[in-house]
Write a protein that holds these residues in place. Structure first.
Motif, short mmCIF file in Angstrom:
data_model
loop_
_atom_site.label_atom_id
_atom_site.label_comp_id
_atom_site.label_asym_id
_atom_site.label_seq_id
_atom_site.Cartn_x
_atom_site.Cartn_y
_atom_site.Cartn_z
N LEU A 180 45.41 44.62 30.51
CA LEU A 180 45.81 43.39 31.14
C LEU A 180 44.97 43.11 32.44
O LEU A 180 44.50 41.79 32.27
CB LEU A 180 47.17 43.32 32.12
N THR A 181 44.58 43.90 33.15
CA THR A 181 43.36 43.65 34.39
C THR A 181 42.21 43.03 33.63
O THR A 181 41.55 41.89 34.32
CB THR A 181 43.39 44.88 35.15
N HIS A 182 41.65 43.60 32.54
CA HIS A 182 40.65 43.44 31.90
C HIS A 182 40.60 42.05 31.23
O HIS A 182 39.78 41.13 31.52
CB HIS A 182 40.20 44.27 30.99
N MET A 186 41.29 50.95 36.16
CA MET A 186 41.86 49.68 36.35
C MET A 186 41.64 49.24 37.64
O MET A 186 41.44 48.04 38.07
CB MET A 186 43.54 49.94 36.29
N LEU A 187 41.44 50.28 38.64
CA LEU A 187 41.41 49.95 39.99
C LEU A 187 39.65 49.31 40.20
O LEU A 187 39.56 48.60 40.76
CB LEU A 187 41.28 51.18 40.95
N GLY A 188 38.89 49.86 39.19
CA GLY A 188 37.49 49.24 39.14
C GLY A 188 37.32 47.85 38.77
O GLY A 188 36.87 47.11 39.37
N TRP A 189 38.16 47.82 37.75
CA TRP A 189 38.24 46.35 37.28
C TRP A 189 38.97 45.33 38.29
O TRP A 189 38.44 44.17 38.33
CB TRP A 189 39.07 46.23 35.88
N GLU A 246 38.48 38.54 32.40
CA GLU A 246 37.69 38.00 31.37
C GLU A 246 37.94 36.36 31.18
O GLU A 246 37.11 35.72 31.16
CB GLU A 246 37.55 38.73 29.97
N ARG A 247 39.14 36.07 31.22
CA ARG A 247 39.85 34.82 30.99
C ARG A 247 39.31 34.07 32.39
O ARG A 247 38.90 32.74 32.32
CB ARG A 247 41.40 34.60 30.85
N ILE A 297 44.47 38.36 44.36
CA ILE A 297 44.26 38.64 42.92
C ILE A 297 44.12 40.20 42.90
O ILE A 297 44.50 41.08 42.34
CB ILE A 297 43.85 37.91 42.13
N GLY A 298 42.72 40.42 43.56
CA GLY A 298 42.49 42.08 43.54
C GLY A 298 43.31 42.84 43.97
O GLY A 298 43.65 43.82 43.63
N ALA A 299 44.01 42.24 45.07
CA ALA A 299 44.99 43.27 45.89
C ALA A 299 46.16 43.30 45.07
O ALA A 299 46.77 44.49 44.95
CB ALA A 299 45.47 42.57 47.20
N MET A 300 46.52 42.37 44.12
CA MET A 300 47.77 42.37 43.25
C MET A 300 47.40 43.56 42.26
O MET A 300 48.41 44.40 42.03
CB MET A 300 47.88 41.18 42.85
N PHE A 301 46.17 43.42 41.78
CA PHE A 301 46.10 44.65 40.71
C PHE A 301 46.14 46.13 41.13
O PHE A 301 46.37 46.97 40.95
CB PHE A 301 44.64 44.58 39.84
N ALA A 302 45.30 46.10 42.53
CA ALA A 302 45.65 47.45 43.15
C ALA A 302 47.23 47.83 43.43
O ALA A 302 47.38 48.82 43.29
CB ALA A 302 44.81 47.17 44.57
N GLY A 303 48.06 46.73 43.73
CA GLY A 303 49.43 47.09 44.01
C GLY A 303 50.09 47.38 42.61
O GLY A 303 50.71 48.40 42.55
N PHE A 304 49.78 46.95 41.38
CA PHE A 304 50.24 47.78 40.16
C PHE A 304 49.84 48.81 40.16
O PHE A 304 50.45 49.71 39.52
CB PHE A 304 49.52 46.51 39.04
#
Lengths: 304, 441
Positions: free
Chosen positions: B287-289, B137-140, B293-294, B331-338
């Motif tokens: 979700l991240t993926h 997930m972090l990678g994505w 992709e979208r 947005i990248g930071a948001m996924f890291a936050g999740f």
């Protein structure tokens, strides 16, 4: 005022060390455009080799301190430069001309490798040595507070100035310096006009590692305590110094190093010592926002 | 190790032993210089100036370099030099695999989805799979910043830390549940991303890298020293595990409360909690993926890729580079936050030592080793980089040494990453025949 003067001296000493390491970053970046992430670890290896040499000399009983330091300097520079060369040869040269991030990842991997290599070989615990050079001048004294300038600090600053002067000469006068500047501008063109690019890059790594080794000898003598982890933060700050001064510029690296050293010393003295690293990085961000090419960097022309 | 090009030494009549010996001898000489002091002498811990000499270590090291280099020279010498380096069989295998992409993808997804329910799945296996998923997930998430928008971020772990601490502090001080904290933690991390990004996104590649690296260190130092809020280097303990629609995972529920195993009338098992956590991170990662992709098809995602390819051209077409980069960064930071929130709840405790630069380096390595911008590459690289060290627990001391060495080796072997090929998100005109090889997007 006395307190200020003392911090100024401490800051300049620290800054000289950062400057010496920063030159390695700035030269490599100038010539092949990569952040040599393993350079901080080269400095760490230099410190270990220096400590090993000092201890061996101590066992053989060399009485003259200046002679001992000179011998250790020469030996450490030679052995550490070999590491600089080998790192370039193994991890960076196969990737030259490859896409931008590949050498950076390789360098990060090399840094992790070298850290653990030294940890495995020499153990994770702190290594220390008794101070060899003691004493110093008392510059001023007022109300019981002495401002001292130790012999060690003088040695560090004098050596840095001499090395800087010598280095500027090498870059501006010798054939090697000319080759380096040519490679910096255009590697393909330099190769066409008969410069051995591989050799020039190798020599750049040798020289950078040699300067880092000098910094390693000096900090080992001055602070006396080393472990396998010292390379990371010092390397990070030295790179910050190189960026601050304008990457690719030798005087800039020295100036940046001294600025970072001063900021750290004064911040630790007047504000919170725990946050001195935060202060150093904040300065970097501020400088980059208002002068994106660093203090002495040439403005970059965007070509379309 | 030396500058001799071995390829042309074996042109005519078989093996030239002289050249090989000379080459191996040079390598051994270099090895001697490198190892003489660091292998040969062991400093005693602390002061005191004790030494321990171990000449045999140097002899063994030099001898093995000599033998190794000689063997490599022989091996390269007996085949064409190009095939030794480029490994076309790897590409061929990839191409063959990618013909059955949909089938493979479905099979892999099915395997991942039912993994914890299989009888072979024990606690350790589910736990490891969860760990790998966190890094996937972090990678994505980082792939959005580095792979799509082309911004080199060396301090990604800062946002991971911000997410973890936001979640923990919200959960402890305001008594909010995991599901309420998760979006909040993501939002706070995104806010941090935007705040950091705003002043520095004008910088070019490497400057941005060093500033983000500095920012990552700053966050860690602040976490260590702001003890009133963050508990200093001890960190915070006692973070609650999320509930399954209000059902807690506990063998001894409080009075009037129904625990998970009671509700479903099954015997209590500690693994239920782990399986539940695994599915949470699986959903978060997917979700991240799906999001990225979208995004690639949407105008904003195209703007990211356009800016990565050519900033000047995009600017002259009217893109606002700061806004576009800022959105990617946020947005990248948001996924890291999740991911950070999930990490905190899985561990049950957090402290600053989980958020060192090494973590940032591992995440970036996953993105780059996998092949920049390749979503499947991230999975492969995360499995290699996270599972190998975990499986090599027996050589615990050599773990990070091997890790660093593997990073260098993979880069030298495949500079563009394991799955180097990337399918363009948008294409003008028909697809050229045979273009769809390599990895799926």
């Amino acid at each position: 005022m006395e307190y200020f003067l003392q911090q100024l001296i401490n800051g300049l000493t620290l800054g000289a060390v950062y400057g010496l390491i920063a030159i390695g970053y700035t030269m490599v970046y100038g010539i092949i455009g990569m952040i040599n992430f393993a350079h901080g670890e080269i400095y760490m290896i230099g410190s270990f080799i220096a400590l090993i040499c000092f201890t061996i000399l101590g066992l053989t009983g060399v009485a003259s301190v200046p002679l001992a330091i000179l011998v250790v300097l020469v030996v450490t520079v030679l052995f550490t430069a070999a590491y600089g060369w080998a790192v370039e040869r193994l991890a960076y040269r196969p990737l030259r001309g490859s896409f931008r991030l590949a050498p950076l990842i390789s360098a990060i991997g090399m840094a992790i490798f070298l850290q653990n290599y030294v940890q495995l070989l020499q153990g994770a615990r702190v290594k220390a040595m008794a101070p060899m050079v003691t004493g110093g001048f008392v510059v001023t004294e007022k109300a019981g507070f002495q401002v001292t300038l130790s012999y060690m600090q003088i040695t560090i600053m004098a050596l840095t100035v001499v090395l800087m002067a010598g280095f500027s000469l090498v870059i501006s006068r010798t054939a090697l310096g000319r080759a380096q500047r040519a490679c910096e501008q255009d590697q393909k063109m330099a190769a066409l006009s008969g410069i051995d690019v591989d050799r020039t890059v190798s020599l750049t790594f040798l020289l950078g590692a040699g300067l880092a080794a000098v910094a390693g000898v000096m900090t080992t003598l001055h602070y006396g305590v080393i472990d396998f982890y010292i390379g990371f933060l010092v390397g990070l700050k030295a790179f910050t110094a190189a960026v601050l001064g304008g990457i690719g510029s030798l005087p800039g690296a020295m100036l940046g190093g001294i600025l970072i050293g001063l900021v750290e010393a004064f911040w630790a003295a007047y504000f919170a010592a725990e946050y001195k690293d935060v202060a150093a990085f904040s300065i970097l961000v501020l400088v980059l926002i208002f002068r994106p090419t660093g203090l002495m960097g040439r403005p970059e022309v965007e070509k379309v | 190790m030396t500058t001799v090009d071995l390829g042309d030494r074996f042109g005519g009549d078989g093996v030239q032993w002289g050249a090989i010996l000379k080459d191996a001898g040079m390598a051994a000489l270099v090895a001697l210089v490198l190892t003489l002091l660091l292998f040969g002498v062991r400093l005693s811990d602390g002061g005191g100036g004790g030494l321990q000499f171990r000449p045999w270590w140097v002899v063994i090291a030099v001898a093995s370099v000599f033998a190794g280099r000689g063997a490599v020279a022989l091996w390269i010498g007996t085949r064409k030099p190009a095939s030794a380096a480029a490994l076309p069989w790897f590409d061929r295998a990839l191409a063959r695999l990618s013909q059955h992409k949909r089938l493979l993808f479905a099979g892999f997804f099915l395997a991942v989805a039912i993994l914890p329910l299989l009888p072979v799945a024990d606690r350790r296996m589910v736990d490891l799979a969860t760990l790998v998923m966190i890094y996937v997930m972090l990678g994505w998430g980082l792939n959005i910043v580095v792979g799509l928008a082309g911004l080199l971020d060396l301090g990604y772990v800062a946002f991971y830390a911000v997410g973890a601490y936001s979640y923990t502090l919200l959960a402890i001080h305001f008594d909010l549940s995991f599901w309420a904290c998760l979006p909040l933690a993501g939002a706070i991390a995104a806010l941090f991303g935007v705040l950091l990004g705003f002043p520095v996104l004008r910088l070019r590649g490497d400057y941005l890298a060093i500033v983000t690296l500095g920012f990552g260190e700053m966050v860690r130092i602040i976490l260590i020293n702001w003890s009133d809020l963050t508990g200093g280097s001890e960190g915070i303990t006692g973070i609650a595990v999320p509930t399954f629609f209000g059902l807690r995972f506990t063998p001894t529920p409080a009075a009037g409360e129904t625990a998970f195993h009671q509700f479903f009338a099954i015997p209590f098992a500690g693994i239920h909690k782990l399986i539940f956590l695994y599915y949470i991170i699986l959903v978060l990662a997917l979700l991240t993926h799906l999001f990225s992709e979208r995004m690639r098809g949407l105008p904003l995602g195209r703007a990211w890729e356009a800016l990565r390819e050519d900033e000047i051209a995009s600017r002259s077409l009217g893109l606002n580079p700061v806004l576009v980069k800022l959105s990617a960064f946020g947005i990248g930071a948001m996924f890291a936050g999740f991911a950070g929130s999930f990490f905190a709840t899985r561990q049950g405790f957090i402290n600053p030592s989980s958020f060192t630069f090494i973590e940032s380096a591992i995440i970036l390595a996953i993105v780059v080793l996998g092949g920049m911008g390749s979503q499947v590459g991230v999975i492969c690289a995360a499995m290699v980089l996270i599972l190998l060290p975990e499986l090599a627990r027996d050589f615990a001391e050599f773990r990070m040494l091997l890790f660093g060495g593997a990073m260098v080796a993979i880069m030298v072997w495949r500079p563009r990453g394991l799955l180097a090929h990337r399918v363009p998100s948008v294409r003008l005109g028909p697809e050229p025949p045979g273009a769809r090889r390599g990895g799926p997007p």
